[in-house]
Design an enzyme around this catalytic site. Structure first.
Site, PDB file in Angstrom:
ATOM      1  N   GLU A 137       1.263  -0.609  -5.070  1.00 53.46           N
ATOM      2  CA  GLU A 137       0.037   0.171  -5.251  1.00 53.46           C
ATOM      3  C   GLU A 137       0.446   1.645  -5.176  1.00 53.46           C
ATOM      4  O   GLU A 137       0.367   2.288  -4.137  1.00 53.46           O
ATOM      5  CB  GLU A 137      -0.988  -0.178  -4.165  1.00 53.46           C
ATOM      6  CG  GLU A 137      -2.351   0.465  -4.365  1.00 53.46           C
ATOM      7  CD  GLU A 137      -2.563   1.710  -3.510  1.00 53.46           C
ATOM      8  OE1 GLU A 137      -3.585   2.388  -3.715  1.00 53.46           O
ATOM      9  OE2 GLU A 137      -1.712   2.003  -2.647  1.00 53.46           O
TER      10      GLU A 137
ATOM     11  N   ASP B 264       0.832  -1.199   0.000  1.00 55.24           N
ATOM     12  CA  ASP B 264       0.000   0.000   0.000  1.00 55.24           C
ATOM     13  C   ASP B 264       0.871   1.255   0.000  1.00 55.24           C
ATOM     14  O   ASP B 264       1.723   1.433   0.878  1.00 55.24           O
ATOM     15  CB  ASP B 264      -0.903  -0.018   1.243  1.00 55.24           C
ATOM     16  CG  ASP B 264      -1.972   1.049   1.211  1.00 55.24           C
ATOM     17  OD1 ASP B 264      -2.879   0.955   0.374  1.00 55.24           O
ATOM     18  OD2 ASP B 264      -1.888   1.983   2.027  1.00 55.24           O
TER      19      ASP B 264
END
Length: 624
Positions: free
Chosen positions: A380, A351
């Site tokens: 990401e 993330d």
């Protein structure tokens, strides 16, 4: 893997160049002779093929090749009609050179070399007969050359990943929503296991699950990112950490560590690999906040800074600060990753990696892959191009991409051509939707647009993925935002997939077909083989992929218009299909069926978004 280099030397003596190829254990695996790429360019090329996962290395060795120098001179003199008298020194020098090879102990070739030496010394033979055995050694002495004056380059490292690092189909769901009972009874790993069969049936081989850790209670967000949570609100999984534990713990409502292991095993039994989320951030009640306050940023008023992306505020999340205790925080995160690798995880969706120090990721990925080289890291990172490319260069296996925001054929072609140019280090993963992103094209394009975006993602990129609900055409957005209304990040969202399928409101069969086409056609397993073809309709994109290791070639034409039938005249780049300009091709269509006979130009195409907004062809050479 192609390797090329500029290598040159003084004078006219022959030059040899080799790639010295070493395996992950450091031992030499092969020496591959490089060949010149065109006369007078001083550019040399070779291809090497690793046979295992891990960090390989290679270096180049350049050397004087006296046999090639000798052979070149003798051949030219023979072609000029010179006889034994003119070649006397060459015959003597050649015999001495080859005799030295025998003396060096090349046992397997000794007989051939001794015969060549004897012939060169036999003045009873015609000159052509004397040199013929020595000239015939060319191939053998190309593979095992005589090497003098050797110089070496520095060593270069190459990380070799498993095939899944390039070719994969991802599906994302929240385990807590699978089998959940509203208003606030969470699903578990046991109930989520029941959903795995459908994921496997659709042909997805990687299941990504958001964070499974305890969720903080302090400043917990409510539905639709509300600042005030009701008692029954479950909070965001990305607000990691509570009294029950942190990044190495499992949310008690999801089950036990054994339940998680059983979930992974059940997925593996169906051919699915489970990918975990690695989100390096903490809820205010994460154990690290009290145990290691130095790992966070303190504001002027003494409070710990929560995450912000102005004007957005994330009061339920504290970002980590790597500056105060870099060694301590690195060691702890490595411990956490090792823990989950020990539980059987071999893929992590990371993330927001662009908000952490890149040198940290470089170190962490290298440490993990040194111990477990088959681990995959998906970045990401919807951020600036240079940063995304930088993350790829320091070790991230795959990356999210700008695919979502390329909404015209021209934009998509330009973007994919950029990707192909950087495919030697960057592998994008195409996602039409994520829990964070519901593009306006899906909000307003209806079911045809869902089919269009799925075709584009699945057929352009070797790796692609969808977030659950895509197959149900979920498209309601929070007003003024590019994200879902009643977002699953903040609430439980069980779905009735069976009812939707029974009522014909499901894209499951279409996604299944796309993944089957991908699996059955190795041409779709690569990036670098992507080539575009001409279409006179700007709403239609046409491309092909040809597998270099087989005869498989796939041609795709996809409309970008979800509301109307589109026609186009298509021109084919025949060499890109491995054919000549005058050849004809037979196209076998894989979605609607049927066959077509096309040539280089003037091929008519019709795409109906309400039936099939794309046509996917297997390309075969037409007979006659």
């Amino acid at each position: 893997m192609p390797i090329s280099a500029v290598v040159y030397r003084e004078g006219h003596h022959a030059l040899g160049v080799q790639v010295v190829w070493r395996g992950p254990d450091g031992t030499e695996r092969d020496r591959v002779r490089m060949r010149p790429l065109g006369a007078g360019l001083d550019r040399w090329t070779a291809a090497v093929r690793p046979d295992g996962v891990g960090e390989w290395s290679f270096l180049l060795e350049a050397f004087d090749d006296p046999y090639l120098t000798w052979r070149d001179a003798v051949t030219k003199k023979l072609d000029a009609g010179q006889g034994a008298a003119e070649l006397a020194n060459d015959l003597t020098e050649g015999a001495a050179l080859l005799h030295g090879i025998v003396w060096q102990g090349r046992a397997s070739e000794a007989a051939l070399i001794r015969a060549a030496v004897a012939a060169l010394r036999d003045d009873g033979l015609a000159v052509a007969e004397r040199v013929a055995p020595a000239l015939a050694l060319e191939e053998m002495l190309w593979r095992q050359p005589v090497r003098r004056l050797v110089t070496r380059s520095e060593a270069y490292r190459i990380r070799v990943d498993r095939t899944k690092a390039l070719f994969s189909a991802w599906y994302e769901f929240f385990p807590r929503s699978e089998g959940a009972q509203l208003p606030h009874r969470s699903g578990t790993f046991r109930t989520a296991t029941k959903r795995l069969v459908a994921v496997a049936e659709m042909g997805f081989d990687t299941l990504y699950i958001p964070p499974i850790h305890p969720i903080g209670r302090i400043h917990r967000k409510g539905r639709n990112n509300s600042l005030i949570a009701r008692p029954e609100d479950v909070g965001s999984p990305w607000a990691i950490g509570a009294a029950e534990g942190g990044h190495d713990a499992i949310h008690p409502e999801l089950g036990t560590a054994q339940d998680f292991r059983d979930f992974i095993a059940a997925a593996a039994g169906l051919g699915i690999e489970v990918a975990m989320d690695l989100a390096l951030q903490c809820a205010p009640d994460h154990p690290w906040v009290t145990e290691h306050p130095e790992w966070f940023t303190t504001r002027a008023d003494g409070s710990i800074a929560y995450a912000e992306n102005p004007p957005k505020k994330y009061q339920d999340i504290y970002p980590l600060n790597f500056d105060n205790d870099p060694e301590g925080i690195r060691a702890e995160i490595l411990r956490v990753v090792r823990h989950w690798v020990g539980e059987g995880i071999r893929a992590f969706r990371v993330d927001n990696p662009h908000t952490k120090p890149l040198d940290f990721w470089h170190w962490l990925i290298a440490e993990v892959k040194r111990e477990t080289p088959d681990v995959i890291f998906l970045a990401e990172a919807f951020t600036r191009p240079a940063v995304m490319h930088g993350l790829a260069k320091i070790g991230f296996t795959q990356s999210y991409s700008y695919f979502t925001w390329r909404t015209s054929a021209a934009e998509m072609r330009e973007y994919c051509e950029e990707i192909v140019a950087s495919a030697h280090y960057m592998t994008p993963n195409f996602w039409p939707n994520t829990p964070d992103i519901l593009h306006e094209s899906l909000q307003h394009g209806g079911p045809p647009m869902f089919r269009i975006r799925a075709v584009l993602a699945a057929m352009l990129s070797p790796s692609w993925g969808v977030y659950t609900g895509y197959e149900l055409f979920e498209h309601e957005a929070r007003p003024g935002a590019e994200e879902y209304l009643d977002n699953e990040k903040f609430e439980l969202r069980p779905r009735d997939f069976a009812r939707a399928e029974a009522e014909g409101r499901s894209l499951k069969d279409f996604l299944t077909r796309l993944n089957r086409i991908r699996r059955d056609n190795p041409a779709l397993h690569r990036w670098r083989n992507l080539r575009f073809h001409d279409s006179d309709n700007p709403a239609i994109l046409v491309w092909s992929k040809k597998d270099p290791d087989s005869a498989n070639t796939v041609l795709v034409a996809c409309s970008f218009d979800p509301g109307a039938v589109q026609w186009a005249t298509v021109g084919l780049d025949m060499p890109a299909l491995g054919l000549g300009w005058d050849d004809k091709v037979r196209l076998r269509e894989l979605l609607g069926g049927g066959e077509h006979l096309w040539s280089a130009a003037g091929n008519a195409l019709r795409l109906d978004p309400f039936l099939y907004p794309a046509q996917i062809f297997v390309v075969e050479r037409a007979d006659g």
